[in-house]
Motif scaffolding. Sequence first.
Motif, PDB file in Angstrom:
ATOM      1  N   LEU A 136       0.855  -1.195   0.000  1.00 45.28           N
ATOM      2  CA  LEU A 136       0.000   0.000   0.000  1.00 45.28           C
ATOM      3  C   LEU A 136       0.885   1.238   0.000  1.00 45.28           C
ATOM      4  O   LEU A 136       1.910   1.267   0.679  1.00 45.28           O
ATOM      5  N   GLU A 137       0.499   2.223  -0.783  1.00 51.03           N
ATOM      6  CA  GLU A 137       1.274   3.465  -0.769  1.00 51.03           C
ATOM      7  C   GLU A 137       1.106   4.158   0.573  1.00 51.03           C
ATOM      8  O   GLU A 137       0.023   4.118   1.158  1.00 51.03           O
ATOM      9  N   PRO A 138       2.170   4.809   1.089  1.00 52.74           N
ATOM     10  CA  PRO A 138       1.992   5.541   2.345  1.00 52.74           C
ATOM     11  C   PRO A 138       0.995   6.679   2.152  1.00 52.74           C
ATOM     12  O   PRO A 138       0.863   7.219   1.047  1.00 52.74           O
ATOM     13  N   ARG A 139       0.301   7.011   3.220  1.00 49.80           N
ATOM     14  CA  ARG A 139      -0.700   8.081   3.158  1.00 49.80           C
ATOM     15  C   ARG A 139      -0.017   9.404   2.845  1.00 49.80           C
ATOM     16  O   ARG A 139       1.063   9.691   3.354  1.00 49.80           O
ATOM     17  N   MET A 140      -0.654  10.186   1.986  1.00 52.15           N
ATOM     18  CA  MET A 140      -0.093  11.498   1.644  1.00 52.15           C
ATOM     19  C   MET A 140      -1.042  12.576   2.148  1.00 52.15           C
ATOM     20  O   MET A 140      -2.261  12.425   2.023  1.00 52.15           O
ATOM     21  N   PRO A 142      -3.407  15.603   2.172  1.00 56.63           N
ATOM     22  CA  PRO A 142      -4.190  16.130   1.037  1.00 56.63           C
ATOM     23  C   PRO A 142      -3.572  17.394   0.434  1.00 56.63           C
ATOM     24  O   PRO A 142      -3.596  17.576  -0.773  1.00 56.63           O
ATOM     25  N   GLU A 143      -2.986  18.256   1.287  1.00 59.98           N
ATOM     26  CA  GLU A 143      -2.397  19.508   0.772  1.00 59.98           C
ATOM     27  C   GLU A 143      -1.238  19.194  -0.177  1.00 59.98           C
ATOM     28  O   GLU A 143      -1.096  19.831  -1.228  1.00 59.98           O
ATOM     29  N   LEU A 144      -0.434  18.178   0.208  1.00 54.72           N
ATOM     30  CA  LEU A 144       0.703  17.814  -0.637  1.00 54.72           C
ATOM     31  C   LEU A 144       0.199  17.179  -1.944  1.00 54.72           C
ATOM     32  O   LEU A 144       0.698  17.484  -3.034  1.00 54.72           O
ATOM     33  N   ALA A 145      -0.812  16.311  -1.806  1.00 58.86           N
ATOM     34  CA  ALA A 145      -1.392  15.679  -3.013  1.00 58.86           C
ATOM     35  C   ALA A 145      -1.914  16.758  -3.954  1.00 58.86           C
ATOM     36  O   ALA A 145      -1.737  16.676  -5.175  1.00 58.86           O
ATOM     37  N   GLU A 146      -2.540  17.790  -3.396  1.00 58.49           N
ATOM     38  CA  GLU A 146      -3.056  18.910  -4.205  1.00 58.49           C
ATOM     39  C   GLU A 146      -1.931  19.608  -4.952  1.00 58.49           C
ATOM     40  O   GLU A 146      -2.046  19.919  -6.128  1.00 58.49           O
ATOM     41  N   GLN A 147      -0.828  19.857  -4.217  1.00 56.18           N
ATOM     42  CA  GLN A 147       0.315  20.553  -4.829  1.00 56.18           C
ATOM     43  C   GLN A 147       0.873  19.750  -5.995  1.00 56.18           C
ATOM     44  O   GLN A 147       1.189  20.302  -7.047  1.00 56.18           O
ATOM     45  N   ILE A 148       0.980  18.420  -5.794  1.00 56.19           N
ATOM     46  CA  ILE A 148       1.519  17.564  -6.856  1.00 56.19           C
ATOM     47  C   ILE A 148       0.541  17.522  -8.028  1.00 56.19           C
ATOM     48  O   ILE A 148       0.927  17.635  -9.197  1.00 56.19           O
ATOM     49  N   TYR A 149      -0.736  17.407  -7.715  1.00 55.74           N
ATOM     50  CA  TYR A 149      -1.759  17.368  -8.761  1.00 55.74           C
ATOM     51  C   TYR A 149      -1.724  18.645  -9.593  1.00 55.74           C
ATOM     52  O   TYR A 149      -1.830  18.619 -10.825  1.00 55.74           O
ATOM     53  N   GLU A 150      -1.540  19.754  -8.907  1.00 52.51           N
ATOM     54  CA  GLU A 150      -1.480  21.055  -9.594  1.00 52.51           C
ATOM     55  C   GLU A 150      -0.375  21.043 -10.668  1.00 52.51           C
ATOM     56  O   GLU A 150      -0.588  21.466 -11.797  1.00 52.51           O
ATOM     57  N   LEU A 151       0.809  20.521 -10.304  1.00 50.88           N
ATOM     58  CA  LEU A 151       1.934  20.509 -11.245  1.00 50.88           C
ATOM     59  C   LEU A 151       1.742  19.445 -12.326  1.00 50.88           C
ATOM     60  O   LEU A 151       2.243  19.591 -13.440  1.00 50.88           O
ATOM     61  N   ASP A 152       0.999  18.394 -12.001  1.00 54.22           N
ATOM     62  CA  ASP A 152       0.739  17.329 -12.976  1.00 54.22           C
ATOM     63  C   ASP A 152      -0.220  17.775 -14.083  1.00 54.22           C
ATOM     64  O   ASP A 152      -0.464  17.023 -15.020  1.00 54.22           O
ATOM     65  N   ARG A 153      -0.784  18.977 -13.947  1.00 50.68           N
ATOM     66  CA  ARG A 153      -1.739  19.432 -14.979  1.00 50.68           C
ATOM     67  C   ARG A 153      -1.041  19.849 -16.273  1.00 50.68           C
ATOM     68  O   ARG A 153      -1.689  20.175 -17.252  1.00 50.68           O
ATOM     69  N   CYS A 154       0.301  19.840 -16.265  1.00 55.76           N
ATOM     70  CA  CYS A 154       1.038  20.201 -17.492  1.00 55.76           C
ATOM     71  C   CYS A 154       0.637  19.266 -18.635  1.00 55.76           C
ATOM     72  O   CYS A 154       0.586  18.053 -18.473  1.00 55.76           O
ATOM     73  N   ILE A 155       0.353  19.860 -19.801  1.00 59.46           N
ATOM     74  CA  ILE A 155      -0.080  19.042 -20.952  1.00 59.46           C
ATOM     75  C   ILE A 155       1.026  18.933 -22.011  1.00 59.46           C
ATOM     76  O   ILE A 155       0.766  18.509 -23.140  1.00 59.46           O
ATOM     77  N   GLU A 156       2.239  19.354 -21.659  1.00 63.95           N
ATOM     78  CA  GLU A 156       3.386  19.272 -22.578  1.00 63.95           C
ATOM     79  C   GLU A 156       3.072  19.918 -23.927  1.00 63.95           C
ATOM     80  O   GLU A 156       3.422  19.388 -24.987  1.00 63.95           O
ATOM     81  N   CYS A 157       2.405  21.064 -23.884  1.00 63.33           N
ATOM     82  CA  CYS A 157       2.038  21.733 -25.137  1.00 63.33           C
ATOM     83  C   CYS A 157       3.230  22.423 -25.795  1.00 63.33           C
ATOM     84  O   CYS A 157       3.235  22.649 -27.004  1.00 63.33           O
ATOM     85  N   GLY A 158       4.233  22.773 -24.999  1.00 66.98           N
ATOM     86  CA  GLY A 158       5.425  23.424 -25.553  1.00 66.98           C
ATOM     87  C   GLY A 158       5.343  24.946 -25.580  1.00 66.98           C
ATOM     88  O   GLY A 158       6.302  25.600 -26.010  1.00 66.98           O
ATOM     89  N   LEU A 187       8.813  16.902  -4.827  1.00 66.33           N
ATOM     90  CA  LEU A 187       7.796  17.024  -3.767  1.00 66.33           C
ATOM     91  C   LEU A 187       7.193  15.673  -3.384  1.00 66.33           C
ATOM     92  O   LEU A 187       6.681  15.498  -2.284  1.00 66.33           O
ATOM     93  N   ASP A 188       7.242  14.725  -4.310  1.00 67.35           N
ATOM     94  CA  ASP A 188       6.506  13.467  -4.147  1.00 67.35           C
ATOM     95  C   ASP A 188       7.265  12.511  -3.218  1.00 67.35           C
ATOM     96  O   ASP A 188       8.372  12.072  -3.543  1.00 67.35           O
ATOM     97  N   PRO A 189       6.683  12.163  -2.043  1.00 67.35           N
ATOM     98  CA  PRO A 189       7.409  11.290  -1.102  1.00 67.35           C
ATOM     99  C   PRO A 189       7.650   9.887  -1.658  1.00 67.35           C
ATOM    100  O   PRO A 189       8.492   9.153  -1.145  1.00 67.35           O
ATOM    101  N   ARG A 190       6.929   9.517  -2.728  1.00 66.64           N
ATOM    102  CA  ARG A 190       7.152   8.174  -3.310  1.00 66.64           C
ATOM    103  C   ARG A 190       8.443   8.131  -4.123  1.00 66.64           C
ATOM    104  O   ARG A 190       8.956   7.070  -4.415  1.00 66.64           O
TER     105      ARG A 190
END
Length: 251
Positions: A136-140, A142-158, A187-190
């Motif tokens: 099981l992944e360690p618990r993250m 929610p604030e950190l998960a939000e921060q990571i999710y925010e950066l993951d929104r990149c669509i590599e458009c260039g 940022l990701d503890p994994r």
Amino acid sequence: MIIEKGRLLKISILRFDPHVVGDKPRIECFEIEEAPGMTLFIALNDIRQYHDASLKFDFVCRAGICGSCAMIINGKPGLACSTLTAKMEAEISLAPLPVFELIGDLSVFTGNWMRAMNERLEAWIHQNEAADYNRLEPRMEPELAEQIYELDRCIECGCCVAGCGTIQMREEFAGAVGLNKITRYQLDPRDERSGDDYYELVGDEDGVFGCMTLLGCEDVCPKKLPLQSKIAYLRRKMLEVGLKKACSCEG
Ligand code: SF4
Ligand code: F3S
Ligand code: FES
């Protein structure tokens, strides 16, 4: 019933196909009637359907999430499918994104640049032990998960790459898209890489110390990612690692 006519849009497009022997770069102007809710993507389809079937441009999602329709719109990088013509003057200029390999007209191949950058920066989660898919992944938090999710929104458009002066001078520069990815993994503890590992990847002039804070990246990012503050964050982190390394050498 009287149907009101839309504005006449004059769309100038920089055209050139490097694969056609003897083809030369030129500006071609097309006039089309504006329709309600028209985006540049719809306008380009009109041009291709009614004026010139050979016009090249890319699209997949038509919803601002695949990143493939990025181009230079009135001098600035942006997404054709998310740009409403109603918000623009009637005279519009379009050109392909610089930096990337030109396929033809407005179509560029961002994939090879993005792939090389992702491989160079090893932009994936690194774990010290072989993955155990039953673990099981360690618990993250929610604030950190939000921060990571925010950066993951990149669509590599260039767009940020095309809008960055540093990349024009330094080919291997990771760009805001690459630095955003490294910030995301850092940022990701994994991700079990150490500060030294990240320093190896971006602690130089092709990485975070090459950024000259020109700010074009954040201005043109269609996903409104907080690129500036994240580059500043990563620079502080890499400075800390760099200083530690320097002190341990002296000791
Ligand atoms: Fe596009 Fe923004 Fe990602 Fe750059 S950071 S590739 S501009 S979504
Ligand atoms: Fe380029 Fe953005 Fe830095 S435009 S120089 S990556 S602030
Ligand atoms: Fe996918 Fe425009 S077509 S972002």
